[in-house]
Design a protein around this motif. Sequence first.
Motif, mmCIF file in Angstrom:
data_model
loop_
_atom_site.group_PDB
_atom_site.id
_atom_site.type_symbol
_atom_site.label_atom_id
_atom_site.label_comp_id
_atom_site.label_asym_id
_atom_site.label_seq_id
_atom_site.Cartn_x
_atom_site.Cartn_y
_atom_site.Cartn_z
ATOM 1 N N MET A 43 0.709 -1.233 -0.105
ATOM 2 C CA MET A 43 0.129 0.055 -0.009
ATOM 3 C C MET A 43 0.902 1.324 0.050
ATOM 4 S SD MET A 43 -2.829 1.043 2.716
ATOM 5 C CE MET A 43 -4.003 -0.271 2.491
ATOM 6 N N PRO A 44 0.506 2.352 -0.739
ATOM 7 C CA PRO A 44 1.315 3.436 -1.000
ATOM 8 C C PRO A 44 1.318 4.027 0.437
ATOM 9 C CG PRO A 44 -0.061 3.218 -2.926
ATOM 10 C CD PRO A 44 -0.421 2.142 -1.906
ATOM 11 N N ASP A 45 2.457 4.791 0.753
ATOM 12 C CA ASP A 45 2.495 5.382 2.139
ATOM 13 C C ASP A 45 1.455 6.557 2.289
ATOM 14 O OD1 ASP A 45 4.798 3.844 2.607
ATOM 15 O OD2 ASP A 45 6.392 5.690 2.148
ATOM 16 N N GLY A 46 1.232 7.262 1.443
ATOM 17 C CA GLY A 46 0.207 8.360 1.554
ATOM 18 C C GLY A 46 -1.229 7.852 2.013
ATOM 19 N N GLU A 47 -1.585 6.615 1.041
ATOM 20 C CA GLU A 47 -2.880 5.991 1.338
ATOM 21 C C GLU A 47 -2.775 5.477 2.604
ATOM 22 O OE1 GLU A 47 -5.653 2.221 -0.253
ATOM 23 O OE2 GLU A 47 -3.838 2.915 -1.448
ATOM 24 N N ARG A 48 -1.793 4.571 3.142
ATOM 25 C CA ARG A 48 -1.588 4.117 4.317
ATOM 26 C C ARG A 48 -1.951 5.107 5.679
ATOM 27 N NH1 ARG A 48 3.612 1.139 5.891
ATOM 28 N NH2 ARG A 48 4.298 3.143 6.098
ATOM 29 N N ALA A 49 -1.328 6.145 5.365
ATOM 30 C CA ALA A 49 -1.360 7.436 6.382
ATOM 31 C C ALA A 49 -2.847 7.649 6.414
ATOM 32 C CB ALA A 49 -0.378 8.455 6.121
ATOM 33 N N GLU A 50 -3.542 8.025 5.335
ATOM 34 C CA GLU A 50 -4.936 8.632 5.509
ATOM 35 C C GLU A 50 -6.017 7.574 5.740
ATOM 36 O OE1 GLU A 50 -5.838 11.501 4.767
ATOM 37 O OE2 GLU A 50 -3.915 12.197 4.667
ATOM 38 N N ARG A 51 -5.649 6.236 5.443
ATOM 39 C CA ARG A 51 -6.677 5.274 6.084
ATOM 40 C C ARG A 51 -6.313 5.003 7.646
ATOM 41 N NH1 ARG A 51 -7.935 0.002 2.974
ATOM 42 N NH2 ARG A 51 -7.884 0.597 0.777
ATOM 43 N N THR A 52 -5.240 5.309 8.051
ATOM 44 C CA THR A 52 -5.011 5.023 9.769
ATOM 45 C C THR A 52 -5.622 6.365 10.142
ATOM 46 O OG1 THR A 52 -2.634 4.151 8.893
ATOM 47 C CG2 THR A 52 -3.061 5.137 11.520
ATOM 48 N N LYS A 53 -5.570 7.477 9.830
ATOM 49 C CA LYS A 53 -6.063 8.498 10.157
ATOM 50 C C LYS A 53 -7.653 8.567 10.431
ATOM 51 C CE LYS A 53 -3.190 12.432 8.705
ATOM 52 N NZ LYS A 53 -2.931 13.400 7.962
ATOM 53 N N ARG A 54 -8.429 7.813 9.333
ATOM 54 C CA ARG A 54 -9.799 7.475 9.334
ATOM 55 C C ARG A 54 -10.241 6.441 10.146
ATOM 56 N NH1 ARG A 54 -9.088 9.003 3.803
ATOM 57 N NH2 ARG A 54 -9.050 6.729 3.399
ATOM 58 N N LEU A 55 -9.103 5.225 10.338
ATOM 59 C CA LEU A 55 -9.237 4.389 11.304
ATOM 60 C C LEU A 55 -9.314 4.673 12.917
ATOM 61 C CD1 LEU A 55 -7.195 1.453 9.674
ATOM 62 C CD2 LEU A 55 -9.686 1.346 10.123
ATOM 63 N N ALA A 56 -8.517 5.616 13.116
ATOM 64 C CA ALA A 56 -8.027 6.207 14.442
ATOM 65 C C ALA A 56 -9.468 7.016 14.926
ATOM 66 C CB ALA A 56 -6.875 6.932 14.460
ATOM 67 N N ALA A 57 -10.100 7.804 13.907
ATOM 68 C CA ALA A 57 -11.184 8.508 14.308
ATOM 69 C C ALA A 57 -12.346 7.615 14.666
ATOM 70 C CB ALA A 57 -11.347 9.367 13.182
ATOM 71 N N ALA A 58 -12.529 6.422 13.671
ATOM 72 C CA ALA A 58 -13.455 5.636 14.107
ATOM 73 C C ALA A 58 -13.366 4.793 15.387
ATOM 74 C CB ALA A 58 -13.612 4.506 12.775
ATOM 75 N N ALA A 59 -12.099 4.544 15.675
ATOM 76 C CA ALA A 59 -11.619 3.713 16.848
ATOM 77 C C ALA A 59 -12.087 4.307 18.003
ATOM 78 C CB ALA A 59 -10.364 3.337 16.684
ATOM 79 N N THR A 60 -11.800 5.709 17.903
ATOM 80 C CA THR A 60 -11.946 6.567 19.383
ATOM 81 C C THR A 60 -13.529 7.310 19.506
ATOM 82 O OG1 THR A 60 -10.954 8.235 18.182
ATOM 83 C CG2 THR A 60 -9.557 6.891 19.371
ATOM 84 N N ALA A 61 -14.512 6.652 18.798
ATOM 85 C CA ALA A 61 -15.654 7.479 18.541
ATOM 86 C C ALA A 61 -16.455 7.441 19.832
ATOM 87 C CB ALA A 61 -16.473 6.868 17.364
ATOM 88 N N LEU A 62 -16.060 5.978 20.456
ATOM 89 C CA LEU A 62 -17.122 5.997 21.937
ATOM 90 C C LEU A 62 -15.879 5.274 22.965
ATOM 91 C CD1 LEU A 62 -19.840 6.048 22.973
ATOM 92 C CD2 LEU A 62 -20.146 3.515 22.621
ATOM 93 N N PRO A 63 -15.154 6.493 23.623
ATOM 94 C CA PRO A 63 -14.158 5.937 24.461
ATOM 95 C C PRO A 63 -14.796 5.404 25.897
ATOM 96 C CG PRO A 63 -14.377 8.384 24.335
ATOM 97 C CD PRO A 63 -14.927 7.736 23.268
ATOM 98 N N PRO A 64 -13.938 4.561 26.506
ATOM 99 C CA PRO A 64 -14.603 3.856 27.713
ATOM 100 C C PRO A 64 -15.565 4.956 28.531
ATOM 101 C CG PRO A 64 -12.390 3.314 27.340
ATOM 102 C CD PRO A 64 -12.548 4.412 26.412
ATOM 103 N N GLN A 65 -15.002 5.845 28.900
ATOM 104 C CA GLN A 65 -15.779 6.642 29.859
ATOM 105 C C GLN A 65 -17.348 7.173 29.129
ATOM 106 O OE1 GLN A 65 -13.827 9.980 31.462
ATOM 107 N NE2 GLN A 65 -12.364 8.926 32.840
#
Length: 501
Positions: free
Chosen positions: A453-475
């Motif tokens: 996967m190209p570095d740019g695509e990987r970085a952009e996907r990671t940002k979107r994954l992180a946003a989705a992953a933290t949408a409902l934090p434990p508290q």
Amino acid sequence: MVSERAAQVLVASNRGPVTYAFREDGTLDARRGGGGLVSGLSAIGTDADALWVCAALGDGDREAVRRGVAEPGVRMLDIDATVHADAYNGIANSVLWFVHHMLYQTPLEPVFDAQFRRQWDAYRTYNRAFADALAAESAPGAVVMIQDYHLALAPGMLRELRPDLRIGHFSHTPWAPPEYFRMLPDDVAEELVRGMLGADRLGFLTWRWASAFMQCAGNVAEDGRIVSSAPDDPRPRIRHSPTGESAFRTTLVGVHGLGAEAGFLRRRSHELDVEERMVALRDQVGGEGDRKTIVRVDRTELSKNIVRGLLAFRTLLDERPEWRERVVHVAFAYPSRQDLPVYRDYTAEVARLSEEINAQYGTPGWTPVVLHVKDDFARSLAAYRIADVALVNPIRDGMNLVAKEIPVVSDAGCALVLSREAGAYEELGDEAIVVNPYDVTGTAAALHQALTMPDGERAERTKRLAAAATALPPQQWFLEQLHALEALGEGGEEADDLGRT
């Protein structure tokens, strides 16, 4: 009898927020735990009238109960060790876990015989101990949040003792589809469902697992006494009545996809011990920084599919020889449930296959699989930071927080290869490379796609994954459920849109 210091908010789970171990001088050392529940409960503040009810799990815990040693806000139950073993290992981990994760080799197992019935009685006794304690410790109209498959009967038992309480139950695992759930003896399947329906509100990690429970609930009672609304109803709920009674109750159903705690993970992943482990891991990977890394972090639970992940990596090296000496699979397989023979055998197979791959493909300057089996959270975070690819390929998983944590911590961006059978797929699937967990060649192809996967695509996907992953934090995850229960009237009563008979 209600305690003089009855609590307004109670959490019940098999494992509590603290464990006790003996020091050399015979005194007890209290060790605080972490996790989403601990973080979530802290959201209501230290001044809140809250209590965590849990089981004493080891000799240190049991001795603490006997000595009257306790942490503020925690009540530990010293349930008979044999009863606990039969309930926890015999039923919860060897039957319910296997059913919900669909892990049985059905030509040979399960066998529901006299031993199963004895252990089922222990599971009842274990749940009854929690129900009795919660009934005694709860203030009038209190909110009680019961956790997971270990305590599936407790809501119904508690409802009989304290109909004034607002009771919730949350399932941290998948829920089996009805055709698999009905593998259980009919009376046991119905007892489990009715136990869960003692709650005013049931929480699940995904709509897939919630819908499966609703289907099971409607199927186990063929006399029309359990009726589920449509899964796409704006307020999913189940109308039900104890056999032989005409009055119906309503149990609401909700979904709360537990997310990663971004602030903690980012701070913790840059502390000195993590930096030190990053240096050590990079030394093990070798290649002067030019090698790619495929990282997985799991406990050696049968559902995590570690063996097929290793087979997929071997297939990648076999079918794509250009990756030899250019990629390392960093695999952390931390032992789990080693008191059960099937788990010991699985852990041994992971080690054996790793050694076989290294013997087949390794060179003096390259070890294809770097396997670690000693639990080390700092090392896990170090691996998260250096990962080029994260492999999360469970056979079946309630959520899988590793899939959510790696994108949050990754330094340079990380491609996620994700099983469609992980609960996290519902939130992360659009930005991941999705695989069928049983398809070894397909997973090998996905690893190649991730590595290229190209570095740019990987970085952009990671940002979107992180946003989705933290949408409902434990508290927030905890407070959502707490507020939903608090909004109900005393005893959880509300208008029943499905009607009454």
